[in-house]
Design a protein around this motif. Structure first.
Motif, PDB file in Angstrom:
ATOM      1  N   GLU A 128       0.832  -1.209   0.000  1.00 25.84           N
ATOM      2  CA  GLU A 128       0.000   0.000   0.000  1.00 25.84           C
ATOM      3  C   GLU A 128       0.867   1.259   0.000  1.00 25.84           C
ATOM      4  O   GLU A 128       0.608   2.213  -0.749  1.00 25.84           O
ATOM      5  CB  GLU A 128      -0.917  -0.009   1.218  1.00 25.84           C
ATOM      6  N   LEU A 129       1.913   1.260   0.831  1.00 25.65           N
ATOM      7  CA  LEU A 129       2.805   2.417   0.910  1.00 25.65           C
ATOM      8  C   LEU A 129       3.524   2.650  -0.419  1.00 25.65           C
ATOM      9  O   LEU A 129       3.536   3.768  -0.947  1.00 25.65           O
ATOM     10  CB  LEU A 129       3.834   2.202   2.027  1.00 25.65           C
ATOM     11  N   LEU A 130       4.112   1.585  -0.967  1.00 32.94           N
ATOM     12  CA  LEU A 130       4.875   1.724  -2.209  1.00 32.94           C
ATOM     13  C   LEU A 130       3.977   2.087  -3.392  1.00 32.94           C
ATOM     14  O   LEU A 130       4.397   2.819  -4.294  1.00 32.94           O
ATOM     15  CB  LEU A 130       5.631   0.428  -2.506  1.00 32.94           C
ATOM     16  N   THR A 131       2.751   1.585  -3.386  1.00 32.70           N
ATOM     17  CA  THR A 131       1.817   1.906  -4.471  1.00 32.70           C
ATOM     18  C   THR A 131       1.483   3.394  -4.472  1.00 32.70           C
ATOM     19  O   THR A 131       1.413   4.031  -5.539  1.00 32.70           O
ATOM     20  CB  THR A 131       0.531   1.074  -4.337  1.00 32.70           C
ATOM     21  N   LYS A 132       1.286   3.966  -3.294  1.00 33.56           N
ATOM     22  CA  LYS A 132       1.000   5.401  -3.199  1.00 33.56           C
ATOM     23  C   LYS A 132       2.186   6.224  -3.693  1.00 33.56           C
ATOM     24  O   LYS A 132       2.017   7.205  -4.433  1.00 33.56           O
ATOM     25  CB  LYS A 132       0.664   5.777  -1.750  1.00 33.56           C
ATOM     26  N   ILE A 133       3.392   5.814  -3.295  1.00 41.51           N
ATOM     27  CA  ILE A 133       4.591   6.533  -3.740  1.00 41.51           C
ATOM     28  C   ILE A 133       4.757   6.392  -5.248  1.00 41.51           C
ATOM     29  O   ILE A 133       5.120   7.350  -5.942  1.00 41.51           O
ATOM     30  CB  ILE A 133       5.838   6.002  -3.004  1.00 41.51           C
ATOM     31  N   LYS A 134       4.467   5.193  -5.768  1.00 39.80           N
ATOM     32  CA  LYS A 134       4.580   4.950  -7.214  1.00 39.80           C
ATOM     33  C   LYS A 134       3.634   5.861  -7.990  1.00 39.80           C
ATOM     34  O   LYS A 134       4.021   6.445  -9.008  1.00 39.80           O
ATOM     35  CB  LYS A 134       4.272   3.486  -7.514  1.00 39.80           C
ATOM     36  N   ARG A 135       2.392   5.989  -7.521  1.00 42.55           N
ATOM     37  CA  ARG A 135       1.431   6.864  -8.203  1.00 42.55           C
ATOM     38  C   ARG A 135       1.935   8.306  -8.227  1.00 42.55           C
ATOM     39  O   ARG A 135       1.830   9.004  -9.242  1.00 42.55           O
ATOM     40  CB  ARG A 135       0.073   6.801  -7.504  1.00 42.55           C
ATOM     41  N   GLN A 136       2.468   8.742  -7.087  1.00 40.00           N
ATOM     42  CA  GLN A 136       2.988  10.106  -7.016  1.00 40.00           C
ATOM     43  C   GLN A 136       4.149  10.293  -7.989  1.00 40.00           C
ATOM     44  O   GLN A 136       4.224  11.297  -8.699  1.00 40.00           O
ATOM     45  CB  GLN A 136       3.448  10.413  -5.592  1.00 40.00           C
ATOM     46  N   LYS A 137       5.037   9.312  -8.033  1.00 35.23           N
ATOM     47  CA  LYS A 137       6.192   9.413  -8.922  1.00 35.23           C
ATOM     48  C   LYS A 137       5.769   9.349 -10.385  1.00 35.23           C
ATOM     49  O   LYS A 137       6.353  10.023 -11.237  1.00 35.23           O
ATOM     50  CB  LYS A 137       7.207   8.314  -8.599  1.00 35.23           C
ATOM     51  N   GLU A 138       4.768   8.535 -10.693  1.00 32.33           N
ATOM     52  CA  GLU A 138       4.271   8.462 -12.068  1.00 32.33           C
ATOM     53  C   GLU A 138       3.697   9.803 -12.502  1.00 32.33           C
ATOM     54  O   GLU A 138       3.881  10.226 -13.645  1.00 32.33           O
ATOM     55  CB  GLU A 138       3.226   7.357 -12.190  1.00 32.33           C
ATOM     56  N   ASN A 139       3.004  10.472 -11.579  1.00 35.40           N
ATOM     57  CA  ASN A 139       2.482  11.804 -11.889  1.00 35.40           C
ATOM     58  C   ASN A 139       3.622  12.795 -12.110  1.00 35.40           C
ATOM     59  O   ASN A 139       3.581  13.617 -13.029  1.00 35.40           O
ATOM     60  CB  ASN A 139       1.575  12.301 -10.760  1.00 35.40           C
TER      61      ASN A 139
END
Length: 315
Positions: A69-80
């Motif tokens: 869950e933590l890494l997925t949120k960071i991944k979304r932010q980085k993708e943006n």
């Protein structure tokens, strides 16, 4: 393997797949190490059907799910963030391409055509002067400086080299044309080549070369004068005009290179506090005696002890 165990193993496999994708995305050593450790634990249950699969589910609930869950949120932010960078690169490239197409296809083509148009204009001026008529339209040659002067004409030059000395001249409406210039143009059939333009303050000058000769002449646009160049070419920059936007384009190209070089680094960079959490997470995984938890026999020992106590009491 029962249905419940099969479900747990299937869910565990899905968690592993998500974790692997995240590890591949971030390319971070701690996340990769966590994935490997988690995969080892999964395989222990895959290969030992006698184990209690609920312990695997508990392990994922305690560790894996929160991490995903933590890494997925960071991944979304980085993708943006990466999308914003990619869009910026794309916008810069479109501006650069548009500028270069306009510069090459428009200015370079027009400057060659302008030489021919100016030659025809000079020939018409000469003919009109010999016949004492006025049919030439100066707008036929004035279009060029209006279109390109502000962007392309050179702004640094010794203006004294460009200004004329007094000369005998013909008068053509508002324009003054040096007599000697017309004579030399006539010898070369009025063939000329546009060399470059100058924009000194608010005054514009165009430098031309007469075909098959060393003679140059100036078209003083604001003074409305045509006269032989009597200065020193060595003291002037007579190279091909370049757009004054070139410096902006070079800056955009440099910026794009920087963005492209750092885009992968941006992806791999983890916030410091998250990095510390990952290290603690991995440390806990490495420190816990996972095998002892998996093969924990306290429950079985307690059951056996209870059975023995029951038998002893019955005796």
């Amino acid at each position: 393997m029962g249905d419940d165990a099969a479900t747990i193993m299937s869910q565990s496999k899905r968690r592993l797949t998500k974790l692997k994708l995240l590890a591949n995305f971030f390319e971070h050593i701690d996340i990769i190490s966590i994935y490997i450790k988690t995969d080892i634990i999964h395989n222990l249950f895959q290969e030992n059907t006698a184990l209690d699969y609920n312990k695997l589910e508990l392990f994922h609930l305690q560790y894996t799910d929160s991490l995903i869950e933590l890494l997925t949120k960071i991944k979304r932010q980085k993708e943006n963030d990466m999308l914003a960078v990619i869009n910026e690169i794309d916008v810069n490239n479109k501006y650069i391409e548009g500028f270069e197409e306009r510069r090459v296809d428009s200015f370079q083509t027009d400057r060659k055509m302008y030489s021919g148009i100016f030659s025809q204009h000079l020939k018409m001026l000469y003919k009109d002067l010999t016949e004492d008529i006025f049919t030439a339209d100066w707008n036929n040659v004035l279009y060029f400086h209006k279109k390109y002067g502000q962007e392309f004409y050179r702004t640094q030059a010794d203006e004294e080299q460009l200004k004329p000395k007094p000369f005998p001249a013909y008068q053509y409406k508002d324009y003054t044309i040096e007599r000697k210039l017309l004579g030399r143009l006539n010898i070369q059939s009025f063939k000329v080549r546009f060399v470059c333009g100058y924009l000194i303050g608010t005054y514009e000058y165009e430098l031309f070369k007469i075909f098959q000769s060393d003679d140059h002449f100036i078209f003083g646009i604001d003074d409305k004068k045509l006269y032989l160049f009597d200065g020193d070419l060595e003291k002037l920059d007579v190279s091909e005009n370049q757009s004054n936007q070139s410096s902006i384009i070079n800056q955009l190209k440099t910026k794009n290179e920087m963005l492209e070089n750092t885009i992968n680094e941006r992806k791999r960079t983890i916030p410091a506090e998250v990095g510390n959490v990952l290290k603690d997470y991995l440390k806990n995984l490495e420190n816990i005696d996972i095998m002892s938890k998996i093969f924990d026999f306290d429950e079985e020992t307690n059951i056996l002890r209870a059975m023995l106590n029951l038998n002893l009491n019955n005796n």
